[in-house]
Scaffold this motif. Structure first.
Motif, PDB file in Angstrom:
ATOM      1  N   ASN A 142      27.994  54.915 124.817  1.00 31.12           N
ATOM      2  CA  ASN A 142      28.361  56.279 124.430  1.00 31.12           C
ATOM      3  C   ASN A 142      29.867  56.417 124.555  1.00 31.12           C
ATOM      4  O   ASN A 142      30.454  55.979 125.536  1.00 31.12           O
ATOM      5  N   VAL A 143      30.470  57.041 123.571  1.00 29.17           N
ATOM      6  CA  VAL A 143      31.924  57.141 123.508  1.00 29.17           C
ATOM      7  C   VAL A 143      32.371  58.567 123.815  1.00 29.17           C
ATOM      8  O   VAL A 143      31.787  59.527 123.331  1.00 29.17           O
ATOM      9  N   THR A 144      33.409  58.676 124.635  1.00 29.70           N
ATOM     10  CA  THR A 144      34.106  59.936 124.828  1.00 29.70           C
ATOM     11  C   THR A 144      35.571  59.670 124.514  1.00 29.70           C
ATOM     12  O   THR A 144      36.058  58.550 124.691  1.00 29.70           O
ATOM     13  N   GLY A 145      36.263  60.659 124.036  1.00 27.15           N
ATOM     14  CA  GLY A 145      37.665  60.468 123.677  1.00 27.15           C
ATOM     15  C   GLY A 145      37.798  59.660 122.397  1.00 27.15           C
ATOM     16  O   GLY A 145      36.895  59.622 121.566  1.00 27.15           O
ATOM     17  N   THR A 146      38.934  59.002 122.256  1.00 29.85           N
ATOM     18  CA  THR A 146      39.208  58.222 121.044  1.00 29.85           C
ATOM     19  C   THR A 146      39.687  56.822 121.426  1.00 29.85           C
ATOM     20  O   THR A 146      40.900  56.563 121.506  1.00 29.85           O
ATOM     21  N   PRO A 147      38.756  55.886 121.652  1.00 34.96           N
ATOM     22  CA  PRO A 147      39.175  54.503 121.916  1.00 34.96           C
ATOM     23  C   PRO A 147      39.953  53.951 120.726  1.00 34.96           C
ATOM     24  O   PRO A 147      39.779  54.411 119.588  1.00 34.96           O
ATOM     25  N   GLN A 148      40.787  52.972 120.999  1.00 31.17           N
ATOM     26  CA  GLN A 148      41.581  52.359 119.947  1.00 31.17           C
ATOM     27  C   GLN A 148      41.446  50.840 119.986  1.00 31.17           C
ATOM     28  O   GLN A 148      41.228  50.251 121.040  1.00 31.17           O
ATOM     29  N   LEU A 149      41.616  50.233 118.810  1.00 35.87           N
ATOM     30  CA  LEU A 149      41.580  48.788 118.652  1.00 35.87           C
ATOM     31  C   LEU A 149      42.902  48.370 118.020  1.00 35.87           C
ATOM     32  O   LEU A 149      43.313  48.948 117.006  1.00 35.87           O
ATOM     33  N   THR A 150      43.566  47.379 118.632  1.00 37.91           N
ATOM     34  CA  THR A 150      44.826  46.891 118.081  1.00 37.91           C
ATOM     35  C   THR A 150      44.570  45.608 117.296  1.00 37.91           C
ATOM     36  O   THR A 150      44.018  44.646 117.827  1.00 37.91           O
ATOM     37  N   LEU A 151      44.983  45.631 116.017  1.00 39.92           N
ATOM     38  CA  LEU A 151      44.799  44.486 115.133  1.00 39.92           C
ATOM     39  C   LEU A 151      46.134  43.786 114.905  1.00 39.92           C
ATOM     40  O   LEU A 151      47.181  44.439 114.780  1.00 39.92           O
ATOM     41  N   GLU A 152      46.084  42.472 114.828  1.00 40.92           N
ATOM     42  CA  GLU A 152      47.279  41.668 114.547  1.00 40.92           C
ATOM     43  C   GLU A 152      47.551  41.732 113.048  1.00 40.92           C
ATOM     44  O   GLU A 152      46.800  41.187 112.242  1.00 40.92           O
ATOM     45  N   THR A 153      48.620  42.447 112.684  1.00 39.46           N
ATOM     46  CA  THR A 153      48.922  42.642 111.259  1.00 39.46           C
ATOM     47  C   THR A 153      50.380  42.323 110.935  1.00 39.46           C
ATOM     48  O   THR A 153      51.007  42.987 110.114  1.00 39.46           O
ATOM     49  N   GLY A 154      50.926  41.320 111.606  1.00 36.65           N
ATOM     50  CA  GLY A 154      52.303  40.910 111.314  1.00 36.65           C
ATOM     51  C   GLY A 154      53.296  41.455 112.304  1.00 36.65           C
ATOM     52  O   GLY A 154      53.004  41.584 113.492  1.00 36.65           O
ATOM     53  N   SER A 155      54.484  41.820 111.800  1.00 41.87           N
ATOM     54  CA  SER A 155      55.551  42.267 112.702  1.00 41.87           C
ATOM     55  C   SER A 155      55.214  43.584 113.391  1.00 41.87           C
ATOM     56  O   SER A 155      55.710  43.876 114.471  1.00 41.87           O
TER      57      SER A 155
END
Length: 189
Positions: A142-155
């Motif tokens: 169950n999710v509360t708030g706004t989790p984030q995912l960081t993707l490798e997209t260059g510089s």
């Protein structure tokens, strides 16, 4: 065993016992210990205490809390056919005869990531294209708030906000490709 899993814990005496009331057995299950009510077995030498795994319970090898973890709770456990109270002392946790020595029961209620994938087909994507990234867990989350995912997209890496999936085992993060992002095979950092 995860949340909602059930384990029948058996306490074996040297002879038959008769039970009245609801004796209890306390298990060591992490921050919050589990207190099990007697379920069945009167008239035999084996009493059963049913354990339902609760949220937050964890144990690498399930055992009761102490040698004094079997209590009468206002009831009785007597040697069958007599008036003598049975010896309630349990073998030392982790020693011969204890639950953890007789059984290897792992209690794990903390979800782990089992897979990161996408429903998008393999291919090349350009600015403006949306790529849903799914994070699959070992159990429902169950999710509360706004989790984030960081993707490798260059510089400049892309930080993608959670989109949907609370109440399931799969969370979705929708990544929109922007000008300047580049990766030969998209992955998280």
């Amino acid at each position: 065993y995860g949340v909602g899993g059930t384990v029948a814990v058996q306490v074996v005496f040297s002879s038959a016992v008769t039970v009245t009331g609801v004796p209890q057995l306390e298990l060591e299950t992490g921050y919050t210990d589990a207190l099990l009510n007697y379920s069945s077995g009167t008239g035999t030498n084996t009493l059963v205490f049913n354990y339902t795994v609760g949220s937050g319970h964890n144990s690498a090898d399930l055992d009761y809390k102490a040698t004094t973890s079997l209590t009468l709770n206002g009831g009785t456990i007597k040697i069958s056919g007599g008036t003598e109270t049975a010896d309630l002392n349990l073998p030392t946790p982790g020693a011969t005869g204890s639950l953890s020595i007789n059984k290897a029961l792992v209690i794990d209620t903390e979800p782990i990531v089992t897979q990161v994938t996408s429903s998008k087909s393999d291919g090349t994507y350009r600015a403006g294209d949306v790529i849903p990234v799914q994070i699959v867990f070992s159990e429902i989350v169950n999710v509360t708030g706004t989790p984030q995912l960081t993707l490798e997209t260059g510089s400049t890496d892309a930080v993608v906000n959670y989109s949907s999936g609370s109440g399931t085992n799969t969370l979705v993060f929708n990544y929109t490709v922007v000008i300047g992002h580049y990766n030969s095979d998209l992955d998280y950092t």
